[in-house]
Design a protein around this motif. Structure first.
Motif, PDB file in Angstrom:
ATOM      1  N   GLN A   1       0.935  -1.093   0.071  1.00  0.00           N
ATOM      2  CA  GLN A   1       0.022   0.256   0.052  1.00  0.00           C
ATOM      3  C   GLN A   1       0.908   1.219   0.051  1.00  0.00           C
ATOM      4  O   GLN A   1       0.648   2.164  -0.773  1.00  0.00           O
ATOM      5  CB  GLN A   1      -0.950   0.052   1.283  1.00  0.00           C
TER       6      GLN A   1
ATOM      7  N   ALA B   1       2.182   1.995  -3.453  1.00  0.00           N
ATOM      8  CA  ALA B   1       1.242   2.323  -4.327  1.00  0.00           C
ATOM      9  C   ALA B   1       1.105   4.036  -3.992  1.00  0.00           C
ATOM     10  O   ALA B   1       1.151   4.841  -4.914  1.00  0.00           O
ATOM     11  CB  ALA B   1       0.018   1.785  -4.056  1.00  0.00           C
ATOM     12  N   ILE B   2       1.230   4.253  -2.789  1.00  0.00           N
ATOM     13  CA  ILE B   2       0.906   5.775  -2.427  1.00  0.00           C
ATOM     14  C   ILE B   2       1.975   6.658  -2.770  1.00  0.00           C
ATOM     15  O   ILE B   2       1.980   7.665  -3.122  1.00  0.00           O
ATOM     16  CB  ILE B   2       0.749   5.936  -0.885  1.00  0.00           C
TER      17      ILE B   2
ATOM     18  N   PHE C   1       1.980   7.217  -6.371  1.00  0.00           N
ATOM     19  CA  PHE C   1       1.054   8.368  -6.784  1.00  0.00           C
ATOM     20  C   PHE C   1       1.726   9.848  -6.392  1.00  0.00           C
ATOM     21  O   PHE C   1       1.256  10.545  -7.347  1.00  0.00           O
ATOM     22  CB  PHE C   1       0.033   8.103  -5.623  1.00  0.00           C
TER      23      PHE C   1
ATOM     24  N   PHE D   1       0.368   6.072 -11.766  1.00  0.00           N
ATOM     25  CA  PHE D   1      -0.893   5.410 -11.456  1.00  0.00           C
ATOM     26  C   PHE D   1      -0.366   3.929 -10.687  1.00  0.00           C
ATOM     27  O   PHE D   1       0.669   3.657 -10.820  1.00  0.00           O
ATOM     28  CB  PHE D   1      -1.663   4.853 -12.690  1.00  0.00           C
ATOM     29  N   SER D   2      -1.028   3.636  -9.749  1.00  0.00           N
ATOM     30  CA  SER D   2      -0.757   2.566  -8.920  1.00  0.00           C
ATOM     31  C   SER D   2      -1.948   1.813  -8.411  1.00  0.00           C
ATOM     32  O   SER D   2      -3.006   2.337  -8.459  1.00  0.00           O
ATOM     33  CB  SER D   2       0.224   3.002  -7.686  1.00  0.00           C
ATOM     34  N   GLN D   3      -1.602   0.415  -8.052  1.00  0.00           N
ATOM     35  CA  GLN D   3      -2.682  -0.172  -7.525  1.00  0.00           C
ATOM     36  C   GLN D   3      -2.000  -1.220  -6.513  1.00  0.00           C
ATOM     37  O   GLN D   3      -0.887  -1.899  -6.949  1.00  0.00           O
ATOM     38  CB  GLN D   3      -3.214  -1.353  -8.790  1.00  0.00           C
ATOM     39  N   ALA D   4      -2.600  -1.519  -5.391  1.00  0.00           N
ATOM     40  CA  ALA D   4      -1.915  -2.461  -4.373  1.00  0.00           C
ATOM     41  C   ALA D   4      -3.052  -3.414  -3.909  1.00  0.00           C
ATOM     42  O   ALA D   4      -4.146  -2.970  -3.575  1.00  0.00           O
ATOM     43  CB  ALA D   4      -1.122  -1.868  -3.287  1.00  0.00           C
ATOM     44  N   PHE D   5      -2.699  -4.595  -3.907  1.00  0.00           N
ATOM     45  CA  PHE D   5      -3.502  -5.832  -3.085  1.00  0.00           C
ATOM     46  C   PHE D   5      -2.886  -6.776  -2.506  1.00  0.00           C
ATOM     47  O   PHE D   5      -1.622  -6.945  -2.875  1.00  0.00           O
ATOM     48  CB  PHE D   5      -4.608  -6.025  -4.342  1.00  0.00           C
TER      49      PHE D   5
ATOM     50  N   PHE E   1      -5.461 -12.472  -1.725  1.00  0.00           N
ATOM     51  CA  PHE E   1      -7.009 -12.747  -0.997  1.00  0.00           C
ATOM     52  C   PHE E   1      -6.961 -13.825  -0.180  1.00  0.00           C
ATOM     53  O   PHE E   1      -6.828 -15.010  -0.921  1.00  0.00           O
ATOM     54  CB  PHE E   1      -8.058 -12.326  -1.952  1.00  0.00           C
TER      55      PHE E   1
ATOM     56  N   ARG F   1      -6.980  -6.232 -13.591  1.00  0.00           N
ATOM     57  CA  ARG F   1      -7.276  -6.456 -12.260  1.00  0.00           C
ATOM     58  C   ARG F   1      -7.012  -8.080 -11.893  1.00  0.00           C
ATOM     59  O   ARG F   1      -7.776  -8.467 -10.977  1.00  0.00           O
ATOM     60  CB  ARG F   1      -8.816  -6.039 -11.976  1.00  0.00           C
TER      61      ARG F   1
ATOM     62  N   GLN G   1      -4.693 -11.356 -10.732  1.00  0.00           N
ATOM     63  CA  GLN G   1      -3.654 -11.356  -9.909  1.00  0.00           C
ATOM     64  C   GLN G   1      -1.938 -11.136 -10.798  1.00  0.00           C
ATOM     65  O   GLN G   1      -2.375 -11.118 -11.978  1.00  0.00           O
ATOM     66  CB  GLN G   1      -3.484 -12.671  -9.136  1.00  0.00           C
TER      67      GLN G   1
ATOM     68  N   GLU H   1       1.082   9.991   5.241  1.00  0.00           N
ATOM     69  CA  GLU H   1      -0.501   9.945   5.013  1.00  0.00           C
ATOM     70  C   GLU H   1      -0.847   8.636   5.732  1.00  0.00           C
ATOM     71  O   GLU H   1      -1.949   8.637   6.360  1.00  0.00           O
ATOM     72  CB  GLU H   1      -0.501   9.681   3.501  1.00  0.00           C
ATOM     73  N   ARG H   2      -0.316   7.446   5.678  1.00  0.00           N
ATOM     74  CA  ARG H   2      -0.773   6.153   6.095  1.00  0.00           C
ATOM     75  C   ARG H   2      -0.677   6.293   7.484  1.00  0.00           C
ATOM     76  O   ARG H   2      -1.327   5.521   8.112  1.00  0.00           O
ATOM     77  CB  ARG H   2       0.289   5.100   5.592  1.00  0.00           C
TER      78      ARG H   2
END
Lengths: 179, 385
Positions: free
Chosen positions: A19, A22-23, A26, A31-35, A38, A61, A63, A155-156
């Protein structure tokens, strides 16, 4: 697009690290995406988290199967899981370890090491390496600056002043020490 | 407007806060949990004036929501999977009483075998509850659609509850850039809640017995309201564009490179993002491919769909659920929509991504390539046995 996989153990903060990456990206106007992977996480069990960084909007989207870069938060994972699985030829591996990472299975990749645990023990008095290892990522890839990581930490962890300062210090030290 | 990288669940929580519901009865269930957690944070730290009711089950959550909405205040809740299933009998009561409750569903498989991951079986199972169902692809769309949902539900031509469905984990737990609008902008778009009927301070009866002589009349009105919502959804989307400078197709369907597309991918939710990437690749190779993203499943926008697929030779439907003993629920609606249409594209059915089975770029590319050379309908389940 850069695809990143982070290997850690449940409780080590691999998801938070993704995360924060990703921040940070940014704040570099990317552009970013974190996951997370699952699932049903258990403390101490090997876990993975993921991050995508690109100059344009990220639509995909599914994996991540063929990462460009792998971050390993703990050296014992090198024997526990195949951290090179799907890693693109020439891909980058960044490992938190005090020992050199050697072996035929790593010959196709660029391996970087840093003793982030030592830094963490000195600064946090605890072996917390998820944020310090972001410093290694910044140094090795040049994709995000220390300033952007600092912004992400602010931020976090908003409102946790001292913790933010300690994290910044650890990130900086690992940034300087990674080989 | 604040642009930041945040979790889709957080984005939804921000949307809910901005819409100012007064009461939120809620019960936690994976993967919806982060949504009520973040909302509770807002209430707890004084940012959001709202009564959270921590009930003992989803059945109670939606029942309490009825009481709240009937007394004339804006009401919200969220759930997933077994929680939505447990609400099921009450879902019909909400729509039958014409209460404009908004609910997010973090889509997840239904047991058994027990499975916490994403598919659309839970909301498809609620298809005939007379709730409007909108599906979203991104964190931004989840935030935006949740705001639109209140406006749609509360429109006096509609007065039906709205379910905003976001893929559990695959979207709910993803961090990505999101524009969080200002309160004053949302206030401009979403007026104060004006209930059509309210128990508050008035003598009225809500939810009485409907004798055979009256019952069908109630149901006909409900059906007509659902059909009327087609236009209201379009208007809500168009007005959203004016105020926020963003929109999603016509609000019902969102085309992507669809105008001259001969082979059209159809899906709902996050797989549409993955499909965009495949479409760009195949377009670069010169193939006329595109996508119709289904945003509204109920009401089902069949006229808009048939019109939008004007150049289609084949349509490839990806369903993330199945109507056991028949077909994919979205696929079946497409067959129905094209029955009376003048054009007759080949309709291909793919059951994919059940219980979190990852839908990859390869799955969608293979489906396109199969469709391009097919001379009869394909029906396939995408998984390794």
């Amino acid at each position: 697009m850069l695809e990143i996989r982070i290997h850690g153990r449940g409780g080590q903060g691999a998801v938070t690290a993704a995360q924060l990456l990703a921040i940070s990206a940014f704040h570099e106007n990317k552009f970013s995406q974190a996951f997370p992977r699952f699932g049903v996480e258990r403390r101490g069990a090997p876990v993975e988290s993921f991050c995508r960084i690109d100059d344009k909007v990220i639509n995909v989207r599914s994996q991540i199967y063929t990462p460009d870069l792998v971050i390993v938060l703990e050296a014992s994972l090198l024997d526990a899981v195949d951290i090179t699985s799907g890693l693109k030829p020439g891909g980058i591996i960044v490992v938190n370890t005090s020992k050199p990472v050697k072996g035929a299975k790593y010959s196709d990749f660029k391996v970087h090491t840093v003793d982030a645990s030592q830094v963490a023990l000195e600064i946090f008095k605890a072996d917390i390496v998820n944020t310090p290892m972001l410093g290694a990522f910044a140094k090795v890839t040049g994709l995000v600056s220390l300033e952007s990581i600092f912004k992400a930490l602010e931020e976090r962890f908003a409102g946790k002043g001292k913790l933010i300062d300690l994290n910044k210090e650890a990130v900086k030290r690992v940034y300087e020490q990674v080989e | 407007m604040v642009k930041k990288v945040t979790e889709a669940s957080q984005a939804v929580a921000e949307a809910v806060k901005l819409c100012r519901p007064k009461v939120i009865p809620v019960y936690p269930i994976t993967p919806q949990t982060h949504i009520p957690e973040r909302i509770s944070d807002f209430v707890d730290n004084g940012e959001f004036d709202c009564e959270m009711i921590y009930v003992e089950s989803e059945h109670s959550a939606i029942s309490a929501a009825i009481g709240s909405s009937a007394s004339g205040v804006r009401t919200y809740t969220a759930t997933a999977s077994q929680g939505l299933a447990l609400m099921h009998e009450i879902l019909h009561v909400v729509s039958g009483m014409r209460l404009p409750i908004v609910m997010n569903v973090a889509n997840r498989a239904l047991s058994a075998p027990i499975n916490i991951w994403n598919d659309h079986q839970d909301s498809m199972n609620a298809r005939d509850t007379s709730w409007i169902q909108l599906y979203v692809e991104s964190a931004q769309e989840a935030l935006d659609t949740t705001i639109m949902a209140f406006r749609i539900a509360e429109d006096h031509d509609v007065l039906l509850p709205v379910m905003v469905c976001l893929d559990g984990f695959t979207l709910s737990h993803v961090y990505e850039p999101v524009d969080v609008p200002e309160q004053k902008t949302v206030d401009k778009y979403l007026p104060k809640f004006k209930p059509a009927f309210s128990l508050d301070g008035k003598t009225s009866t809500m939810g009485p017995i409907g004798y055979p002589g009256d019952f069908m009349g109630f149901k006909k009105q409900q059906h007509e309201a659902m059909l009327a919502s087609l236009d209201v959804i379009k208007k809500a989307n168009a007005e959203f564009k004016k105020v926020f400078k963003r929109s999603y197709g016509d609000g019902l369907i969102e085309p992507y490179r669809l105008d001259d597309a001969e082979h059209v991918f159809v899906g709902a939710g996050t797989i549409c993002g993955t499909a965009r990437t495949v479409i760009d690749k195949l377009r670069n190779e010169g193939h006329k491919v595109g996508m119709l993203k289904l945003k509204a499943f109920r009401p089902f926008p069949e006229d808009a769909i048939v019109k939008a697929c004007k150049a289609a030779k084949s349509i490839i439907v990806f369903d993330r659920s199945v109507s056991f003993g028949f077909k994919g629920p979205i696929f079946a609606e497409f067959e129905s929509a094209f029955y009376e249409a003048s054009q007759k594209p080949l309709l291909h059915s793919f059951i994919a991504g059940l219980g979190g089975y990852d839908v990859t770029l390869d799955h969608i590319e293979d489906a396109f390539r199969s469709a391009m050379t097919a001379d009869k309908p394909i029906s396939r389940w995408l998984y390794k046995e």
